[in-house]
Motif scaffolding. Sequence first.
Motif, mmCIF file in Angstrom:
data_model
loop_
_atom_site.group_PDB
_atom_site.id
_atom_site.type_symbol
_atom_site.label_atom_id
_atom_site.label_comp_id
_atom_site.label_asym_id
_atom_site.label_seq_id
_atom_site.Cartn_x
_atom_site.Cartn_y
_atom_site.Cartn_z
ATOM 1 N N LEU A 1 16.793 0.954 2.642
ATOM 2 C CA LEU A 1 15.423 0.736 3.121
ATOM 3 C C LEU A 1 14.849 -0.455 2.350
ATOM 4 C CD1 LEU A 1 13.079 1.677 4.936
ATOM 5 C CD2 LEU A 1 12.359 3.195 3.069
ATOM 6 N N GLU A 2 14.934 -1.634 2.962
ATOM 7 C CA GLU A 2 14.636 -2.877 2.243
ATOM 8 C C GLU A 2 13.160 -3.271 2.305
ATOM 9 O OE1 GLU A 2 19.071 -4.622 3.321
ATOM 10 O OE2 GLU A 2 17.321 -5.275 4.464
ATOM 11 N N GLU A 3 12.526 -3.052 3.452
ATOM 12 C CA GLU A 3 11.117 -3.411 3.603
ATOM 13 C C GLU A 3 10.453 -2.470 4.598
ATOM 14 O OE1 GLU A 3 10.026 -7.562 4.188
ATOM 15 O OE2 GLU A 3 12.029 -8.216 3.557
ATOM 16 N N VAL A 4 9.153 -2.234 4.386
ATOM 17 C CA VAL A 4 8.317 -1.509 5.344
ATOM 18 C C VAL A 4 6.990 -2.247 5.422
ATOM 19 C CG1 VAL A 4 7.211 0.682 5.953
ATOM 20 C CG2 VAL A 4 9.395 0.699 4.709
ATOM 21 N N HIS B 1 5.198 2.465 -0.976
ATOM 22 C CA HIS B 1 5.613 3.861 -1.149
ATOM 23 C C HIS B 1 5.294 4.657 0.113
ATOM 24 C CE1 HIS B 1 5.165 2.460 -5.338
ATOM 25 N NE2 HIS B 1 6.065 3.380 -5.639
ATOM 26 N N LEU B 2 6.166 5.585 0.442
ATOM 27 C CA LEU B 2 5.983 6.515 1.551
ATOM 28 C C LEU B 2 6.095 7.928 0.996
ATOM 29 C CD1 LEU B 2 8.405 4.765 4.046
ATOM 30 C CD2 LEU B 2 5.989 5.109 4.526
ATOM 31 N N PHE C 1 6.414 11.951 2.103
ATOM 32 C CA PHE C 1 6.599 12.980 3.134
ATOM 33 C C PHE C 1 6.789 14.317 2.435
ATOM 34 C CE2 PHE C 1 9.410 15.393 6.121
ATOM 35 C CZ PHE C 1 8.436 15.609 7.082
ATOM 36 N N GLU C 2 5.891 15.259 2.735
ATOM 37 C CA GLU C 2 5.885 16.556 2.059
ATOM 38 C C GLU C 2 5.837 16.311 0.551
ATOM 39 O OE1 GLU C 2 9.300 18.412 3.849
ATOM 40 O OE2 GLU C 2 8.136 19.114 5.574
ATOM 41 N N ASP C 3 6.819 16.735 -0.197
ATOM 42 C CA ASP C 3 6.783 16.530 -1.651
ATOM 43 C C ASP C 3 7.665 15.372 -2.099
ATOM 44 O OD1 ASP C 3 5.040 18.665 -2.071
ATOM 45 O OD2 ASP C 3 6.687 20.116 -2.086
ATOM 46 N N HIS C 4 8.179 14.616 -1.142
ATOM 47 C CA HIS C 4 9.079 13.510 -1.482
ATOM 48 C C HIS C 4 8.323 12.178 -1.435
ATOM 49 C CE1 HIS C 4 12.250 16.445 -0.929
ATOM 50 N NE2 HIS C 4 11.876 16.648 0.322
ATOM 51 N N VAL C 5 8.442 11.378 -2.461
ATOM 52 C CA VAL C 5 7.862 10.032 -2.493
ATOM 53 C C VAL C 5 9.002 9.028 -2.459
ATOM 54 C CG1 VAL C 5 6.450 8.384 -3.755
ATOM 55 C CG2 VAL C 5 5.818 10.813 -3.757
ATOM 56 N N MET C 6 8.999 8.196 -1.430
ATOM 57 C CA MET C 6 10.039 7.179 -1.269
ATOM 58 C C MET C 6 9.483 5.830 -1.703
ATOM 59 S SD MET C 6 11.364 8.244 2.555
ATOM 60 C CE MET C 6 9.978 9.225 3.124
ATOM 61 N N VAL D 1 0.837 -1.194 0.000
ATOM 62 C CA VAL D 1 0.000 0.000 0.000
ATOM 63 C C VAL D 1 0.875 1.248 0.000
ATOM 64 C CG1 VAL D 1 -1.901 -1.157 1.181
ATOM 65 C CG2 VAL D 1 -0.150 0.007 2.540
ATOM 66 N N LYS D 2 0.249 2.385 -0.270
ATOM 67 C CA LYS D 2 0.935 3.676 -0.253
ATOM 68 C C LYS D 2 0.571 4.411 1.037
ATOM 69 C CE LYS D 2 0.570 6.006 -4.122
ATOM 70 N NZ LYS D 2 -0.143 6.625 -5.282
ATOM 71 N N ILE D 3 1.585 4.941 1.716
ATOM 72 C CA ILE D 3 1.403 5.570 3.031
ATOM 73 C C ILE D 3 1.817 7.042 2.983
ATOM 74 C CG2 ILE D 3 2.137 5.529 5.447
ATOM 75 C CD1 ILE D 3 0.393 3.169 4.731
#
Length: 358
Positions: free
Chosen positions: A296-299, A313-314, A316-321, A178-180
């Motif tokens: 960052l291998e797993e979340v 995907h994570l 934060f502000e305008d950054h997508v990790m 999922v996307k967080i």
Amino acid sequence: MTMLNIRYEKTTAPKELPKEDNPLKFGTIFTDHMFIMNYETGKGWHDARIVPYAPLSLDPSAMVFHYGQEMFEGLKAYKTEDGRTLLFRPNKNIERANNTNRRICIPEIPEEDFLDAIKAVVKTDEAWIPTKPGTSLYIRPFVIATDPFLGVRPSDTYMFIIILSPVGAYYPEGLNPVKIWIEDEYVRAVKGGVGEAKTGANYVASLAAQVKAHDDGYSQVLWLDGVERKYIEEVGAMNIFFKINGTVVTPKLNGSILPGVTRNSVIELCKTWGVPVEERKISVDELYEASNNGSLEEVFGTGTAAVISPVGHLRFEDHVMQVSDGGIGELSQRIYDTITGIQLGDIEDTFNWTVEVK
């Protein structure tokens, strides 16, 4: 034999059981019966009964409506291939329920009585436990303050209720990542508040941020601490884990994070398997750096409803990790398979986590 001396009033109009070939939407179907027990100051908990599932009759001035004095829990029952009914770590839920009760001034429920009540109502509606892969019977115990009184004080009367719901996957995505959304505007809880208690106030506080995240295409909100606004706390209705450079990291319980039963189970599994695991502060900056350098291998989130929810995907502000390749991690899959295998009786329970309903 139960210790509670439960009175039974069976329904005269049983509902049709859900069809196994129809998907079960989480939390929308309820079984034929519910457990109720009352509390009165000076009398204690009394009149344990199993009655037909039906609306409650409460005074409009009942204190639960005005001051939010209520506790709830969530656990599941599973049907094994050989026909047994298993509960997963119910004593941990009962322990947490009484911790919540103490925090919000609700009288504690004796642990043996609590477990007997769960077993009795599950046994009564055992036919409702679905058997299709990924399904289970969700158990929702809760306590509400019922004094007809407008004034801020603990209630003198309460109702302890348990309802049951056959459920499928909590997230329609299933075990797909999922996307967080990492929330930087709203705060869920602070140390010294009720963040570590399972009470509705924590969840209603999260709604505005959830709506904002959903509108942008994200499944859940990842909360930061309420003071420095930089340390990861929990995600939506779940705890959160990160696998960084081979080590599993989860935020340390600090008074504002709910002590999840699945969280505890994941930590125990990792230790048993020899996977390094740390409970500590983890900042959003550390996450961002780990994402940038490829460590960052797993979340994944953990909770009773979803068990394991991988995160792809994570934001934060305008950054997508993006987490690794955006797919399900090897450890996430192993944890999910092991916990669900124990819950369903397919894997030997060497931890003594399951309790059979007889």
